[in-house]
Design a protein around this motif. Structure first.
Motif, short mmCIF file in Angstrom:
data_model
loop_
_atom_site.label_atom_id
_atom_site.label_comp_id
_atom_site.label_asym_id
_atom_site.label_seq_id
_atom_site.Cartn_x
_atom_site.Cartn_y
_atom_site.Cartn_z
N GLY A 121 0.83 -1.22 0.00
CA GLY A 121 0.00 0.00 0.00
C GLY A 121 0.86 1.25 0.00
N ALA A 122 2.02 1.16 -0.65
CA ALA A 122 3.00 2.26 -0.54
C ALA A 122 2.57 3.52 -1.27
N THR A 123 1.56 3.41 -2.15
CA THR A 123 1.04 4.63 -2.77
C THR A 123 -0.12 5.21 -1.95
N GLY A 124 -0.48 4.56 -0.83
CA GLY A 124 -1.53 5.09 0.04
C GLY A 124 -0.94 6.07 1.05
N HIS A 125 -1.83 6.64 1.85
CA HIS A 125 -1.39 7.66 2.81
C HIS A 125 -0.39 7.10 3.83
N LEU A 126 -0.76 5.99 4.46
CA LEU A 126 0.08 5.47 5.53
C LEU A 126 1.36 4.84 4.98
N GLY A 127 1.20 4.01 3.92
CA GLY A 127 2.36 3.32 3.36
C GLY A 127 3.44 4.29 2.92
N ARG A 128 3.02 5.37 2.28
CA ARG A 128 3.97 6.37 1.80
C ARG A 128 4.74 6.99 2.98
N LEU A 129 4.01 7.27 4.07
CA LEU A 129 4.66 7.85 5.25
C LEU A 129 5.67 6.86 5.86
N VAL A 130 5.34 5.57 5.81
CA VAL A 130 6.28 4.57 6.35
C VAL A 130 7.56 4.54 5.50
N VAL A 131 7.39 4.53 4.18
CA VAL A 131 8.57 4.53 3.29
C VAL A 131 9.44 5.75 3.59
N GLU A 132 8.82 6.91 3.69
CA GLU A 132 9.59 8.14 3.96
C GLU A 132 10.29 8.06 5.31
N ASN A 133 9.58 7.50 6.30
CA ASN A 133 10.16 7.41 7.64
C ASN A 133 11.36 6.47 7.66
N LEU A 134 11.28 5.38 6.90
CA LEU A 134 12.42 4.44 6.83
C LEU A 134 13.65 5.17 6.27
N LEU A 135 13.43 5.96 5.22
CA LEU A 135 14.57 6.67 4.60
C LEU A 135 15.13 7.71 5.57
N GLU A 136 14.21 8.40 6.31
CA GLU A 136 14.68 9.40 7.29
C GLU A 136 15.55 8.76 8.36
N ARG A 137 15.27 7.49 8.66
CA ARG A 137 16.07 6.78 9.67
C ARG A 137 17.41 6.30 9.12
N GLY A 138 17.62 6.51 7.83
CA GLY A 138 18.91 6.13 7.27
C GLY A 138 18.94 4.78 6.59
N VAL A 139 17.76 4.14 6.44
CA VAL A 139 17.74 2.89 5.68
C VAL A 139 18.08 3.24 4.23
N GLU A 140 18.98 2.46 3.63
CA GLU A 140 19.37 2.71 2.23
C GLU A 140 18.16 2.59 1.31
N PRO A 141 17.94 3.54 0.41
CA PRO A 141 16.77 3.44 -0.48
C PRO A 141 16.70 2.11 -1.22
N GLY A 142 17.84 1.57 -1.61
CA GLY A 142 17.86 0.31 -2.35
C GLY A 142 17.40 -0.88 -1.53
N GLN A 143 17.36 -0.69 -0.21
CA GLN A 143 16.92 -1.76 0.69
C GLN A 143 15.42 -1.72 0.94
N VAL A 144 14.77 -0.66 0.44
CA VAL A 144 13.34 -0.48 0.69
C VAL A 144 12.55 -0.85 -0.57
N VAL A 145 11.54 -1.71 -0.38
CA VAL A 145 10.71 -2.13 -1.51
C VAL A 145 9.30 -1.58 -1.31
N ALA A 146 8.87 -0.74 -2.24
CA ALA A 146 7.52 -0.19 -2.20
C ALA A 146 6.62 -1.10 -3.03
N LEU A 147 5.68 -1.76 -2.37
CA LEU A 147 4.78 -2.68 -3.07
C LEU A 147 3.49 -1.93 -3.40
N VAL A 148 3.15 -1.91 -4.67
CA VAL A 148 2.03 -1.07 -5.10
C VAL A 148 1.16 -1.82 -6.09
N ARG A 149 -0.13 -1.52 -6.09
CA ARG A 149 -0.98 -2.22 -7.07
C ARG A 149 -0.98 -1.49 -8.40
N ARG A 150 -0.61 -0.18 -8.35
CA ARG A 150 -0.58 0.59 -9.61
C ARG A 150 0.77 1.29 -9.73
#
Ligand SMILES: NC(=O)c1ccc[n+]([C@@H]2O[C@H](COP(=O)([O-])OP(=O)(O)OC[C@H]3O[C@@H](n4cnc5c(N)ncnc54)[C@H](OP(=O)(O)O)[C@@H]3O)[C@@H](O)[C@H]2O)c1
Length: 287
Positions: free
Chosen positions: A8-37
């Motif tokens: 649900g990474a294109t939804g309100h909550l999922g997007r905020l989680v992805v952004e929060n992971l990056l703010e914590r210093g998780v490498e972008p390449g380590q983060v997978v955004a799963l989306v239906r569209r």
């Protein structure tokens, strides 16, 4: 490389989680955004995260999407009525893919709540437990945005309408729930824990009306209605009747205390006080 995936990474909550992971210093390449569209995810791809197609209703998309994923946040689907089956598909794919931690956004008191919305969450929690994947249940309370996102009718009519009587709501912002999820995804020791998540400052809808009045400088009072009458008001505002019924039923859950918690779990996970109702309402009135 251990990968963290968020549905649900294109939804309100999922997007905020992805952004929060990056703010914590998780490498972008380590983060997978799963989306239906995937066509909706251009901005996520621009952050450098991996965007993968994953539709809860199309199991054939889920196996490839979860390849190499160690930790997964399953953001509950927005398709009420289809969710138990959709979540089952994701859990099955996660088991096959060898996911090591499955965090799931549930609802407060999912195992005992009589709210209609809770039934699919209860079934999903049971399915996750039965899968034997180490899990974390993030039992989210109401979003403050459910109220602050649409203050106009209350301000226009000088009335906040509902069917919650004197029940207390422990609401919090999506950003705070997202931060709690990111803590769990990046930390250790959360396996098989159940967190009851809500703001520290609960309120009745009469108290919320008072907060809106104070923040706006305009008179706003809470008007409590019987459930059927509240359904009628919501339908009159243009909501489809089934959705109006779910909302009115949720207010009855509030009256029974089902969206209240004093667990302190949200504060513990995010390491600070959650945004208060007053701060959220004041920001919304100013905006
Ligand atoms: N606690 C509360 O007050 C509250 C309030 C409302 C909802 N919720 C629950 O919390 C979840 C997250 O909240 P939110 O504000 O982020 O909701 P949201 O913005 O509606 O996001 C829901 C996400 O689910 C995705 N989705 C729906 N059907 C899907 C499918 N078949 N396959 C894959 N993804 C699918 C949507 O994809 P698209 O981006 O393509 O639409 C969207 O990204 C909701 O889905 C709902 O279960 C909680």
């Amino acid at each position: 490389m251990s990968m963290i995936a968020v549905t649900g990474a294109t939804g309100h909550l999922g997007r905020l989680v992805v952004e929060n992971l990056l703010e914590r210093g998780v490498e972008p390449g380590q983060v997978v955004a799963l989306v239906r569209r995937p066509e909706k995810a251009g901005d996520l791809a621009a952050l450098g995260v991996q965007v993968r197609h994953a539709d809860y209703s199309r199991p054939e998309t889920l196996g490839p999407a979860l390849q190499g994923v160690e930790k997964l946040l399953l953001v509950s689907s927005s398709e009420v009525g289809k969710r138990a089956e959709q979540h089952r598909n994701v859990v099955e794919a996660a088991r096959s893919a060898g996911v090591k931690l499955l965090a799931y956004t549930s609802i407060l008191k999912a195992d005992t709540s009589a709210m209609r919305l809770a039934a699919e969450h209860k079934a999903s929690e049971e399915g996750i437990r039965a899968s034997d994947i180490p899990f974390v249940f993030l039992r989210n309370g109401w979003y403050l945005e459910n109220y602050t996102g649409n203050l106009a009718p209350a301000l226009e009519h000088g009335a906040l309408v509902g069917s919650a009587e004197e029940g207390r709501v422990s609401a919090a912002t999506r950003a705070d729930f997202a931060a709690a999820a990111a803590t769990v995804l990046t930390g250790t020791g959360h396996e098989n824990r159940v967190y009851e998540l809500g703001g520290d400052e609960s309120f009745t809808l009469a108290e919320l009306a008072g907060i809106i009045a104070e923040a706006s400088g305009r008179p706003v009072e809470y008007r409590d209605l019987p459930e059927e009458a509240y359904v009628g008001v919501l339908a009159g505002l243009g909501l489809p009747e089934p959705f109006a019924r779910v909302l009115a039923d949720s207010d009855r859950g509030i009256a029974r205390g089902e969206l209240f918690t004093d667990s302190g779990d949200l504060r513990s996970l995010i390491g600070r006080s959650p945004t208060t109702p007053r701060a959220a309402v004041t920001a919304a009135v100013r905006a």
